[in-house]
Write a protein that holds these residues in place. Structure first.
Motif, PDB file in Angstrom:
ATOM      1  N   ARG A 256      63.462  52.830  98.595  1.00 52.54           N
ATOM      2  CA  ARG A 256      64.480  52.805  97.224  1.00 52.54           C
ATOM      3  C   ARG A 256      65.656  51.819  97.442  1.00 52.54           C
ATOM      4  NH1 ARG A 256      64.997  55.365  92.481  1.00 52.54           N
ATOM      5  NH2 ARG A 256      63.355  57.008  93.145  1.00 52.54           N
ATOM      6  N   GLN A 257      65.610  50.868  96.513  1.00 50.12           N
ATOM      7  CA  GLN A 257      66.829  49.866  96.802  1.00 50.12           C
ATOM      8  C   GLN A 257      67.279  49.815  95.247  1.00 50.12           C
ATOM      9  OE1 GLN A 257      66.682  46.526  99.460  1.00 50.12           O
ATOM     10  NE2 GLN A 257      66.861  45.142  97.749  1.00 50.12           N
ATOM     11  N   VAL A 258      68.716  49.724  95.109  1.00 51.47           N
ATOM     12  CA  VAL A 258      69.073  49.612  93.815  1.00 51.47           C
ATOM     13  C   VAL A 258      69.934  48.362  93.693  1.00 51.47           C
ATOM     14  CG1 VAL A 258      70.717  50.569  92.029  1.00 51.47           C
ATOM     15  CG2 VAL A 258      69.080  52.118  93.455  1.00 51.47           C
ATOM     16  N   ASN A 259      69.867  47.470  92.761  1.00 48.24           N
ATOM     17  CA  ASN A 259      70.511  46.074  92.674  1.00 48.24           C
ATOM     18  C   ASN A 259      71.552  46.049  91.397  1.00 48.24           C
ATOM     19  OD1 ASN A 259      69.259  45.209  95.272  1.00 48.24           O
ATOM     20  ND2 ASN A 259      67.425  44.611  93.842  1.00 48.24           N
ATOM     21  N   PHE A 260      72.349  45.331  91.691  1.00 48.18           N
ATOM     22  CA  PHE A 260      73.405  44.828  90.269  1.00 48.18           C
ATOM     23  C   PHE A 260      73.960  43.503  90.855  1.00 48.18           C
ATOM     24  CE2 PHE A 260      76.281  47.282  93.217  1.00 48.18           C
ATOM     25  CZ  PHE A 260      77.170  46.488  93.193  1.00 48.18           C
ATOM     26  N   THR A 261      74.480  42.934  89.515  1.00 47.25           N
ATOM     27  CA  THR A 261      74.860  41.565  89.477  1.00 47.25           C
ATOM     28  C   THR A 261      76.153  41.520  89.511  1.00 47.25           C
ATOM     29  OG1 THR A 261      74.248  41.527  87.017  1.00 47.25           O
ATOM     30  CG2 THR A 261      72.695  40.762  88.484  1.00 47.25           C
ATOM     31  N   VAL A 262      76.740  40.478  90.044  1.00 46.59           N
ATOM     32  CA  VAL A 262      78.289  40.052  90.184  1.00 46.59           C
ATOM     33  C   VAL A 262      78.423  38.530  89.479  1.00 46.59           C
ATOM     34  CG1 VAL A 262      80.323  39.833  91.358  1.00 46.59           C
ATOM     35  CG2 VAL A 262      78.683  41.603  91.964  1.00 46.59           C
ATOM     36  N   GLN A 263      79.520  38.759  88.550  1.00 49.28           N
ATOM     37  CA  GLN A 263      79.577  37.489  88.063  1.00 49.28           C
ATOM     38  C   GLN A 263      81.286  37.089  87.731  1.00 49.28           C
ATOM     39  OE1 GLN A 263      77.492  36.818  84.165  1.00 49.28           O
ATOM     40  NE2 GLN A 263      75.578  36.520  85.172  1.00 49.28           N
ATOM     41  N   GLY A 264      81.588  35.879  87.962  1.00 51.13           N
ATOM     42  CA  GLY A 264      82.878  35.528  87.689  1.00 51.13           C
ATOM     43  C   GLY A 264      83.426  34.129  87.870  1.00 51.13           C
ATOM     44  N   GLU A 265      84.664  33.788  88.121  1.00 47.92           N
ATOM     45  CA  GLU A 265      84.952  32.477  88.445  1.00 47.92           C
ATOM     46  C   GLU A 265      86.447  32.328  88.992  1.00 47.92           C
ATOM     47  OE1 GLU A 265      85.079  28.039  86.567  1.00 47.92           O
ATOM     48  OE2 GLU A 265      84.879  29.979  84.938  1.00 47.92           O
ATOM     49  N   VAL A 266      86.407  31.786  90.288  1.00 47.43           N
ATOM     50  CA  VAL A 266      87.779  31.519  90.665  1.00 47.43           C
ATOM     51  C   VAL A 266      88.345  30.242  90.013  1.00 47.43           C
ATOM     52  CG1 VAL A 266      89.095  30.891  92.961  1.00 47.43           C
ATOM     53  CG2 VAL A 266      86.982  32.339  92.929  1.00 47.43           C
ATOM     54  N   ILE A 267      89.594  30.319  89.562  1.00 44.92           N
ATOM     55  CA  ILE A 267      90.284  29.517  88.847  1.00 44.92           C
ATOM     56  C   ILE A 267      91.205  28.762  89.566  1.00 44.92           C
ATOM     57  CG2 ILE A 267      89.555  30.221  86.574  1.00 44.92           C
ATOM     58  CD1 ILE A 267      92.479  31.207  86.229  1.00 44.92           C
ATOM     59  N   GLY A 268      91.585  27.408  89.476  1.00 39.36           N
ATOM     60  CA  GLY A 268      92.520  26.705  90.321  1.00 39.36           C
ATOM     61  C   GLY A 268      93.591  26.199  89.527  1.00 39.36           C
ATOM     62  N   ASP A 269      94.265  25.008  89.849  1.00 34.07           N
ATOM     63  CA  ASP A 269      95.407  24.354  89.067  1.00 34.07           C
ATOM     64  C   ASP A 269      95.010  23.285  88.074  1.00 34.07           C
ATOM     65  OD1 ASP A 269      97.211  25.707  90.757  1.00 34.07           O
ATOM     66  OD2 ASP A 269      97.182  24.159  92.439  1.00 34.07           O
ATOM     67  N   VAL A 270      93.676  22.992  88.279  1.00 36.05           N
ATOM     68  CA  VAL A 270      93.072  22.076  86.888  1.00 36.05           C
ATOM     69  C   VAL A 270      92.496  22.784  86.253  1.00 36.05           C
ATOM     70  CG1 VAL A 270      91.995  19.944  86.886  1.00 36.05           C
ATOM     71  CG2 VAL A 270      92.985  20.157  88.785  1.00 36.05           C
ATOM     72  N   LEU A 271      92.666  22.584  84.907  1.00 33.47           N
ATOM     73  CA  LEU A 271      92.218  23.084  83.676  1.00 33.47           C
ATOM     74  C   LEU A 271      91.121  22.276  83.058  1.00 33.47           C
ATOM     75  CD1 LEU A 271      91.511  25.433  81.545  1.00 33.47           C
ATOM     76  CD2 LEU A 271      93.497  24.975  80.385  1.00 33.47           C
ATOM     77  N   ALA A 272      89.816  22.337  82.959  1.00 35.98           N
ATOM     78  CA  ALA A 272      88.892  21.330  82.405  1.00 35.98           C
ATOM     79  C   ALA A 272      88.432  22.139  81.231  1.00 35.98           C
ATOM     80  CB  ALA A 272      87.898  21.362  83.393  1.00 35.98           C
ATOM     81  N   ASN A 273      88.415  21.357  79.827  1.00 33.19           N
ATOM     82  CA  ASN A 273      87.804  21.535  78.706  1.00 33.19           C
ATOM     83  C   ASN A 273      86.804  20.754  78.229  1.00 33.19           C
ATOM     84  OD1 ASN A 273      87.351  23.051  76.596  1.00 33.19           O
ATOM     85  ND2 ASN A 273      89.269  22.416  75.508  1.00 33.19           N
ATOM     86  N   PRO A 274      85.509  21.075  78.063  1.00 33.86           N
ATOM     87  CA  PRO A 274      84.762  22.029  78.551  1.00 33.86           C
ATOM     88  C   PRO A 274      84.702  22.345  80.030  1.00 33.86           C
ATOM     89  CG  PRO A 274      83.055  20.430  78.021  1.00 33.86           C
ATOM     90  CD  PRO A 274      84.541  19.880  77.581  1.00 33.86           C
ATOM     91  N   SER A 293      88.323  17.070  78.846  1.00 37.87           N
ATOM     92  CA  SER A 293      89.974  17.135  78.853  1.00 37.87           C
ATOM     93  C   SER A 293      90.308  17.688  80.390  1.00 37.87           C
ATOM     94  CB  SER A 293      90.435  17.866  77.645  1.00 37.87           C
ATOM     95  OG  SER A 293      92.007  17.897  77.750  1.00 37.87           O
ATOM     96  N   LEU A 294      91.048  17.195  80.892  1.00 40.06           N
ATOM     97  CA  LEU A 294      91.797  17.791  82.210  1.00 40.06           C
ATOM     98  C   LEU A 294      93.271  17.823  82.161  1.00 40.06           C
ATOM     99  CD1 LEU A 294      89.621  15.376  84.631  1.00 40.06           C
ATOM    100  CD2 LEU A 294      89.198  17.855  84.001  1.00 40.06           C
ATOM    101  N   LYS A 295      93.801  19.133  82.430  1.00 44.64           N
ATOM    102  CA  LYS A 295      95.264  19.524  82.293  1.00 44.64           C
ATOM    103  C   LYS A 295      95.694  20.323  83.311  1.00 44.64           C
ATOM    104  CE  LYS A 295      95.354  18.997  77.341  1.00 44.64           C
ATOM    105  NZ  LYS A 295      95.681  20.016  75.993  1.00 44.64           N
ATOM    106  N   SER A 296      96.921  20.292  83.797  1.00 47.12           N
ATOM    107  CA  SER A 296      97.541  21.388  84.636  1.00 47.12           C
ATOM    108  C   SER A 296      97.565  22.632  84.121  1.00 47.12           C
ATOM    109  CB  SER A 296      98.819  20.887  85.226  1.00 47.12           C
ATOM    110  OG  SER A 296      99.275  21.948  86.278  1.00 47.12           O
ATOM    111  N   ARG A 297      97.067  23.731  84.899  1.00 47.55           N
ATOM    112  CA  ARG A 297      96.926  25.241  84.527  1.00 47.55           C
ATOM    113  C   ARG A 297      98.245  25.761  84.603  1.00 47.55           C
ATOM    114  NH1 ARG A 297      92.508  28.490  83.889  1.00 47.55           N
ATOM    115  NH2 ARG A 297      91.415  27.134  85.197  1.00 47.55           N
TER     116      ARG A 297
END
Length: 404
Positions: A256-274, A293-297
């Motif tokens: 018996r083994q149980v699994n779950f998922t993990v999601q996220g994002e490490v954000i830095g100084d540069v903000l990209a859109n999209p 578009s590239l801006k400073s966060r």
């Protein structure tokens, strides 16, 4: 006495009449003989028709099930369960069960026999395996027979699976994690059996640590259960970018083994859109143009030193990677626009890769933007796309059909 002229007249008449009779005989429709399978049946017998041609006569078998739906109610996920569907041949001829096909989760053991005489009864046993399932479930078994009035019968199997071990939440949404700070979240693992303990957790993401805390006995919805907190932590040195993967929980029960998922994002100084480029469905050879578009966060100034493409395919998708300075108010951090231009591959399939931007930031020297699209398969003998010229992009005011 018959004259010679009369004899000639009779002969001519006979010849003409003979020809006429032959012509009439050829105009009569010829009744074809029917093959044995399509030969007339006994008077009063029912023969299904298909257009103007009678189909193969039915054997007269008619299958009738006592019920076509079985409700298990709440079941555990530790072992398969079985439902029995009984039936009777209510017809005048034999019924043959040609096949039984189960949907996901359902299996039908081999039948003892396939042919049932008029008045004879039988049963179909359906096994359902609830392993790795949770909540309301609905699976089916399709039974195919030679009953002309009901060739296929769908048997329904319904249940509500309550697993012995449950993880809440099943998907850990870390959201945005600030670079260099890390983040910790806790999931709760509930066991309905005292003998099933959570003994360890192993993430398949190098950026994440996991730790199982001691379990406690508690009551949930009137039932005694054992709950184990599991901490999920993003490491402080995790680089900027997405976090996606899973964690496997080891239990004291073998297998018996149980699994779950993990999601996220490490954000830095540069903000990209999209943050990610979705190119969508592309035609072979289609021109691709996009911009980021590239801006400073946090208002910290930075420079884009270089942009490179790392395609997943054999060749780059973009022929043009141009960074342009945006006009910003005095005293504001600089901003940039990354202009992209390229051509979709001629072969169908995914068009994916990563754009790697090199910056002058000491702790964020690289910034990555992923892109994804899909090239439709080329159509055989399709005309080649007409090459575009400068006149297509900016028609002259002096050319007919240009803007006025």
């Amino acid at each position: 006495m018959v004259s010679r002229s009369s004899m000639v007249l009779v002969a001519v008449c006979g010849a003409v009449c003979g020809l006429a009779s032959v012509s009439i005989a050829q105009d009569q429709p010829v009744k074809p003989s029917l093959p044995p399978a399509l030969s007339p049946v006994a008077p009063g017998a029912k023969v299904p028709m298909k257009g103007d041609v009678p189909a193969v006569p039915s054997t007269g078998g008619k299958i009738e099930f006592d019920q076509t739906t079985h409700e298990f109610g709440e079941i555990s996920d530790d072992k398969p369960v079985e439902a029995v569907f009984k039936f009777t041949n209510r017809g005048t001829g034999p019924v043959e069960i040609v096949s039984t096909q189960g949907s996901c989760g359902c299996t039908v053991p081999a039948l003892d026999k396939k042919v049932y005489q008029p008045g004879e009864s039988g049963e179909i046993k359906v096994q359902y395996n609830p392993h790795h399932r949770r909540g309301p479930q609905h699976t089916t078994v399709t039974v195919t027979t030679n009953d002309d009035s009901n060739r296929t019968v769908v048997l329904n199997v319904k249940s509500d699976v309550n697993p012995l071990v449950v993880v809440e939440p099943a998907m850990v949404a870390l959201g945005e994690v600030a670079k260099g700070r890390g983040k910790t979240m806790t999931v709760t693992v509930t066991s309905r059996s005292k003998d099933i303990r959570i003994e360890g957790a192993t993430p398949n993401i190098a950026l994440v640590d996991s730790k199982v805390l001691p379990g406690v006995e508690t009551v949930v919805n009137g039932r005694t259960v054992w709950q184990y907190p599991v901490e999920i932590s993003v490491k402080p040195n995790a680089p900027v970018g997405p976090i996606a993967g899973g964690v496997s929980l080891r239990t004291s029960e073998a297998g018996r083994q149980v699994n779950f998922t993990v999601q996220g994002e490490v954000i830095g100084d540069v903000l990209a859109n999209p943050a990610r480029l979705q190119l969508g469905a592309l035609q072979p050879g289609q021109a691709i143009m996009s911009a980021v578009s590239l801006k400073s966060r946090n208002g910290k100034p930075f420079k884009i030193l270089k942009v490179e493409e790392q395609p997943q395919g054999p060749s780059p998708l973009f022929a043009k990677l141009d960074v342009r300075d945006d006009q910003v108010p005095a005293g504001a951090a600089p901003a940039y626009t990354l202009n992209l231009a390229g051509t979709a591959p001629g072969a169908g399939g995914p068009a994916a890769g990563t754009l790697v931007l090199t910056t002058d930031l000491p702790d964020e020297k690289e910034f990555k933007i992923t892109y994804y699209g899909y090239v439709r398969a080329p159509v055989a003998n399709a005309p080649a796309p007409k090459p575009r010229t400068v006149w297509d992009e900016q028609p002259s005011l002096l050319m007919p059909g240009g803007p006025r």
